[in-house]
Design a protein around this motif. Structure first.
Motif, PDB file in Angstrom:
ATOM      1  N   LYS A 220       0.794  -0.984   0.000  1.00 50.74           N
ATOM      2  CA  LYS A 220       0.005   0.163   0.002  1.00 50.74           C
ATOM      3  C   LYS A 220       0.791   1.194  -0.038  1.00 50.74           C
ATOM      4  CE  LYS A 220      -3.789  -2.804   0.551  1.00 50.74           C
ATOM      5  NZ  LYS A 220      -4.536  -2.823  -0.338  1.00 50.74           N
ATOM      6  N   SER A 421      -4.488   9.619  -5.258  1.00 45.17           N
ATOM      7  CA  SER A 421      -5.735   9.012  -6.037  1.00 45.17           C
ATOM      8  C   SER A 421      -5.311   7.918  -7.061  1.00 45.17           C
ATOM      9  CB  SER A 421      -6.990   9.811  -6.164  1.00 45.17           C
ATOM     10  OG  SER A 421      -6.269  10.794  -7.454  1.00 45.17           O
ATOM     11  N   ASN A 424      -3.378   4.946  -5.758  1.00 49.62           N
ATOM     12  CA  ASN A 424      -4.239   3.775  -5.286  1.00 49.62           C
ATOM     13  C   ASN A 424      -4.978   3.249  -6.256  1.00 49.62           C
ATOM     14  OD1 ASN A 424      -3.631   4.154  -2.359  1.00 49.62           O
ATOM     15  ND2 ASN A 424      -5.041   5.849  -2.335  1.00 49.62           N
ATOM     16  N   SER A 428      -4.753  -0.851  -6.975  1.00 50.77           N
ATOM     17  CA  SER A 428      -5.996  -1.906  -6.811  1.00 50.77           C
ATOM     18  C   SER A 428      -6.255  -2.590  -8.225  1.00 50.77           C
ATOM     19  CB  SER A 428      -7.386  -1.030  -6.699  1.00 50.77           C
ATOM     20  OG  SER A 428      -7.343   0.000  -7.681  1.00 50.77           O
TER      21      SER A 428
END
Length: 430
Positions: A220, A421, A424, A428
């Motif tokens: 992450k 953003s 991420n 994902s």
């Protein structure tokens, strides 16, 4: 641009003489094979690498190694295309940021079955072995330990009347140095530093000093919008003050050594890696020095770490995995190969090899070795391998957004949230 070099022209005399004494009966595990080798780097790295392939071919009759090298920015797109087409070279130079992605896609092969046979790793530094493992399997053989480092044109500093930075310098010191360079106006307005705003290693180092990281152990993001905004704001301040080069100048840098701000004479300092000192010095007349990245404040350290500078991996599609492993073994173990390679790819990972190399090093190579060996309080722990999509985040977000802020197309307040953003979203999907 793809650069090619006829390895037969390199060290024609000396390597041939050494190889003549090395020729003998091939070990039982050595297979005659035609191998393809690819790596990124400049001419200095190519000269050293092809010197070793010459030695290996002479010592292993029937084996040929066809090499190719490219600049960093050209290397990865071509390798991705070759891999997708099932035509990847047998031996692939691999980076710490991409090894997870290539391993999980079976684009590179686990080498464990060859260890102790074709691949000898006796005395190999344990931390460097661990750095080449993915899910407990060995996918990359570290070619040297290195650390991020600032390469410094010491002659330019002398001309500007500014003291060369040390490992104690800070970002505040960078601002002071930059203002002094601006006042001195040397070499048509040389700036003190290249634009580091879209340098992933420099961002990583800055975050680590703040107790954060680019990525966590579970893949992450290890930082937040506020951190990204502050990062872009810092470099806007340096850019607006004329401390770092303009966005227009930085855009000239395509990733090739010859196009960097340091080589072009537009900046006296460039964020880089310790093993790159040798390659840069080979094409520059001005004497180069090296120190750590700036500290966020006096006495704050821990941003640096010793990482595998790069690996050699074997393609998952190679039909000659054992033969390729034998070449990797020679590359990291053979004394004559070690003398040719020096520390251009980093500090050798086997103590016996370091002992062979150390007495042969010139001043610049000694500087690189001593820097990595004496990081002091700059040194922090090796982070986990970045997630598989880290390369995409670097190329399509960190660099792109840094450029957009540099050219004024976006403000730090816009770019910071977009970095988080966007990253991420990429994470994902992986």
């Amino acid at each position: 641009m793809t650069l090619r070099f006829d390895r037969r022209q390199f060290l024609l005399g000396s390597s041939a003489l050494v190889a003549a004494g090395a020729v003998g009966v091939m070990p039982a595990w050595a297979q005659a094979a035609n191998l393809r080798l690819t790596f990124w780097g400049g001419q200095a790295r190519a000269d050293r690498t092809y010197g070793v392939t010459d030695l290996y071919e002479a010592a292993n009759p029937g084996t040929t190694i066809e090499g190719e090298f490219l600049a960093w920015n050209d290397y990865w797109p071509k390798l991705a295309t070759q891999t997708a087409g099932g035509n990847a070279p047998d031996i692939i130079q691999m980076d710490y940021r991409y090894i997870v992605e290539y391993a999980k896609r079976n684009a590179i092969a686990p080498l464990d079955e060859f260890v102790g046979g074709a691949l000898k790793l006796d005395g190999f530094d344990e931390d460097q072995l661990e750095g080449g493992k993915v899910d407990g399997k060995l996918y990359g053989i570290s070619l040297g330990a290195n650390s991020v480092a600032a390469l410094v044109n010491t002659v330019a500093f002398e001309e500007a009347g500014v003291e060369v930075p040390t490992n104690a310098w800070t970002y505040d010191d960078l601002m002071t140095m930059g203002e002094a360079f601006k006042s001195a106006n040397i070499r048509g307005g040389m700036k003190v530093i290249a634009d580091g705003s879209y340098s992933e290693p420099m961002l990583d180092n800055w975050l680590r000093q703040r107790g954060k990281a680019l990525y966590t152990a579970d893949g992450k993001l290890g930082f937040e919008e506020a951190d990204a905004i502050e990062w872009y704001t810092l470099w806007n301040k340096l850019r607006d003050a004329g401390v770092c080069v303009s966005a227009e100048d930085q855009a000239i840098d395509t990733g090739a050594v010859e196009t960097t701000m340091l080589v072009l004479g537009k900046a006296a300092i460039m964020p880089s890696n310790s093993n790159q000192l040798v390659g840069f010095q080979a094409i520059m007349k001005d004497k180069l020095g090296m120190n750590g990245y700036p500290r966020i404040a006096a006495g704050v350290g821990g941003g640096h770490y010793r990482k595998p500078s790069m690996f050699f991996s074997v393609s998952g599609s190679s039909a000659n995995k054992e033969a390729a492993s034998a070449f990797l073994s020679y590359f990291v173990n053979d004394p004559e190969a070690a003398k040719l390679l020096g520390v251009e790819r980093g500090i050798p990972c086997i103590a016996a090899t370091r002992d062979v190399v150390a007495p042969t090093l010139d001043e610049q190579n000694q500087l690189a070795l001593n820097f990595v060996a004496n990081l002091g309080d700059l040194l922090g722990p090796l982070p986990p391998p970045p997630p598989a999509s880290a390369g995409e985040i670097d190329a399509s977000l960190i660099r792109t957004l840094g450029q957009e802020v540099g050219f004024g197309a976006k403000t730090p307040e816009q770019a910071g949230p977009e970095l988080i953003s966007g990253a991420n979203a990429i994470l994902s999907r992986s």
